[in-house]
Design an enzyme around this catalytic site. Structure first.
Site, PDB file in Angstrom:
ATOM      1  N   LYS A 244       9.460   3.594  31.861  1.00 56.02           N
ATOM      2  CA  LYS A 244       9.648   4.898  31.234  1.00 56.02           C
ATOM      3  C   LYS A 244       8.349   5.710  31.218  1.00 56.02           C
ATOM      4  O   LYS A 244       8.370   6.930  31.164  1.00 56.02           O
ATOM      5  CB  LYS A 244      10.169   4.743  29.806  1.00 56.02           C
TER       6      LYS A 244
HETATM    7  C1  LIG Z   1      15.258   2.055  30.818  1.00 56.01           C
HETATM    8  C2  LIG Z   1      15.105   0.778  31.509  1.00 56.01           C
HETATM    9  C3  LIG Z   1      15.984   0.378  32.513  1.00 56.01           C
HETATM   10  C4  LIG Z   1      17.195   1.201  32.902  1.00 56.01           C
HETATM   11  O1  LIG Z   1      16.838   2.401  33.558  1.00 56.01           O
HETATM   12  P1  LIG Z   1      17.875   3.589  33.616  1.00 56.01           P
HETATM   13  O2  LIG Z   1      17.138   4.717  34.243  1.00 56.01           O
HETATM   14  O3  LIG Z   1      18.267   3.894  32.204  1.00 56.01           O
HETATM   15  O4  LIG Z   1      19.029   3.123  34.422  1.00 56.01           O
HETATM   16  C5  LIG Z   1      15.752  -0.826  33.146  1.00 56.01           C
HETATM   17  N1  LIG Z   1      14.704  -1.614  32.798  1.00 56.01           N
HETATM   18  C6  LIG Z   1      13.847  -1.252  31.837  1.00 56.01           C
HETATM   19  C7  LIG Z   1      12.738  -2.182  31.482  1.00 56.01           C
HETATM   20  C8  LIG Z   1      14.006  -0.049  31.163  1.00 56.01           C
HETATM   21  O5  LIG Z   1      13.145   0.296  30.207  1.00 56.01           O
END
Ligand SMILES: *Cc1c(COP(=O)(O)O)cnc(C)c1O
Length: 495
Positions: free
Chosen positions: A112
């Site tokens: 993120k």
């Molecule tokens: C948010 C997240 C995901 C999923 O990603 P999306 O864009 O919501 O599909 C997968 N792995 C981790 C560690 C995340 O923080």
């Protein structure tokens, strides 16, 4: 060429990129989508010579057409700096027959950070551009990682406040500790009695509350979103796929124009949608392999064309993928439905009311770029253990779900193209599940002790992000019911 943004749920007037970034969600609750997907205007060879920051500019300029070059470059250089623990920003590690694109070298050691380190700067630039005088209130629902990354991105950014809701019993201890120790006088963290979907629904309702918006306006506030539905988050995620292709080309791992597959551990469908956009922009991508955990709504959808959230919600070792309604999927549904907001609205209303919808056969045919599968809890742990034993490389549970699904894909199809696996979190963020998988049982040991054990086993250093919260004081203790979120926001703002 200028690109404007439409809502997925209404015809209305198209808005500029900066307006879409400011609004987050359209007034009718739709997501903003570019009226067309731009095509890369540099060659793959040229991309192979670029730094991450240069690549980011070349991708973002095609979407954020009302930003000047200088504005974009400023946003990019403020975002991708020493907050990352490597100059490469996203290193690629080869292990067990795949290229792991490590998206976890930012402030919170999860992917993120890739988008949330740049969003605050895009938002402030957008506010200036649109003569916004209000204080901007960021509301976010998090299943763990978004929350901390958003808090870190917005902490003490002038003209903003950020309020993050998380499921009180649905995130890892380290994730919770990361959030509740967040500094910054404009940051607020609230645990709710409910799951991530409850948190997300609550935030959506607050965003959709026009009366509240007007009242806020009178008090000098306006809402915006940092959730993965903001187009200002989606576009920066396209960057690393283009960059990864360039690196593999530069290092002679692929030929110019050769197709690669991409595997993404998926929750809200933002990361994999970014890969889809990269493909539509002309990046040579073959399959988009969508990996789910036991909350396998997307797997069922890709097989049957029916999206059905009516099922038990499973808490897994990959909590950031414990999601039954993948918000960003709406952008794909809208696109494969021929950009028809009325049809899309009908699907989304059906989802809201009965919890499911079925796309047409015609739309199903347009999903051919995607392959979906899922990994059980046991398979996930087994994958972590096997990759560690074979190669010494340690995967976090989210990335392990992707690695497991990638193996299933190869077995099912025999397709052995070079494959990039989006590695979305550091194993240090999920030490307990990781150590259970590779290191045996450690009853009574806390997560920090486990981090030290992991460091020993994997011969890697404990990341700064974990070290810092070891002794940090808890600064946020607010908790509320899932139906009291609006009141909590008003209390926080003092209105
Ligand atoms: C948010 C997240 C995901 C999923 O990603 P999306 O864009 O919501 O599909 C997968 N792995 C981790 C560690 C995340 O923080």
């Amino acid at each position: 060429m200028e690109i404007l943004y439409n809502s997925t749920r209404a015809k209305g007037k198209a808005v500029t990129a900066s307006e879409a970034i400011l609004k987050g969600l359209s007034e009718e609750g739709g997501l903003f989508v570019p009226e067309r997907i731009p095509v890369l205007d540099k060659t793959l060879k040229e991309f192979s010579q670029m730094t991450y920051q240069q690549t980011a500019y070349e991708v973002m300029k095609l979407y954020f057409t009302d930003f000047s070059r200088q504005e974009l470059e400023e946003c990019i250089s403020k975002a991708y700096d020493e907050k990352f623990d490597t100059q490469e920003i996203v290193p690629i590690k080869e292990a067990a027959g795949a290229f792991y694109l490590e998206l976890f070298h930012g402030a919170t050691i999860a992917f993120k950070d890739m988008a949330l380190s740049v969003l605050p700067h895009l938002l402030i630039a957008s506010a200036k551009k649109n003569q916004v005088k209000n204080e901007i209130v960021i509301l976010a629902a998090t299943s763990g990682d978004t929350g901390k990354a958003a808090l870190a991105g917005f902490s003490d950014v002038e003209g903003t406040r950020i309020i993050v809701f998380y499921p009180k019993s649905g995130v890892s201890p380290i994730q919770e500790k990361q959030m509740v120790t967040q500094k910054g006088k404009n940051t607020y963290v609230v645990g709710i009695h409910g799951n991530f979907d409850d948190a997300q629904r609550g935030v959506k309702e607050i965003f959709g509350d026009r009366e509240l918006a007007e009242y806020m306006q009178g008090k000098g506030f306006q809402f915006s979103s940092a959730n993965s539905i903001n187009i200002g988050r989606l576009v920066p995620q396209i960057v690393y796929y283009v960059y990864a292709y360039g690196r593999l080309l530069k290092e002679g791992r692929i030929q110019e124009g050769e197709k690669i597959n991409v595997t993404v551990p998926t929750g809200n469908f933002g990361n994999i949608l970014a890969a889809f956009y990269a493909k539509e922009m002309g990046l040579p991508i073959g399959k988009l392999i969508c990996a789910s955990n036991e909350n396998k709504v997307l797997f069922d959808f890709f097989r049957s064309g029916t999206y059905d959230r009516n099922r038990e919600f499973v808490l897994t070792s990959s909590p950031s993928m414990d999601i039954l309604v993948s918000s960003n999927l709406e952008r794909l549904i809208y696109r494969i439905g021929g950009n028809d907001p009325d049809q899309n609205l009908a699907f989304m209303s059906a989802l809201g009311q009965g919890g499911s919808y079925q796309v047409t056969g015609d739309m199903m045919e347009k999903l051919g770029d995607f392959y979906g599968n899922y990994a059980s809890q046991e398979e996930t742990a087994e994958t972590i253990r096997k990759v560690y034993e074979d190669t010494g490389y340690v995967l976090d549970p989210h990335t392990a779900v992707a690695a497991c699904v990638y193996e299933k894909y190869k077995r099912e199809t025999g397709d052995h193209k070079a494959t990039v696996i989006a590695s979305t979190a550091s194993p240090y963020k999920f030490t307990r599940s990781v150590m259970d998988a590779i290191g045996g049982q450690y009853p009574g040991m806390d997560d920090f002790g486990l981090a030290d054990e992991l460091s020993g086993l994997s011969h890697t250093a404990v990341p700064k992000a974990v070290e810092e919260i070891r002794t940090a004081p808890v600064l946020h203790k607010r908790i509320c019911g899932k139906d009291a979120m609006k009141q909590t926001v008003m209390d926080i703002l003092g209105i």
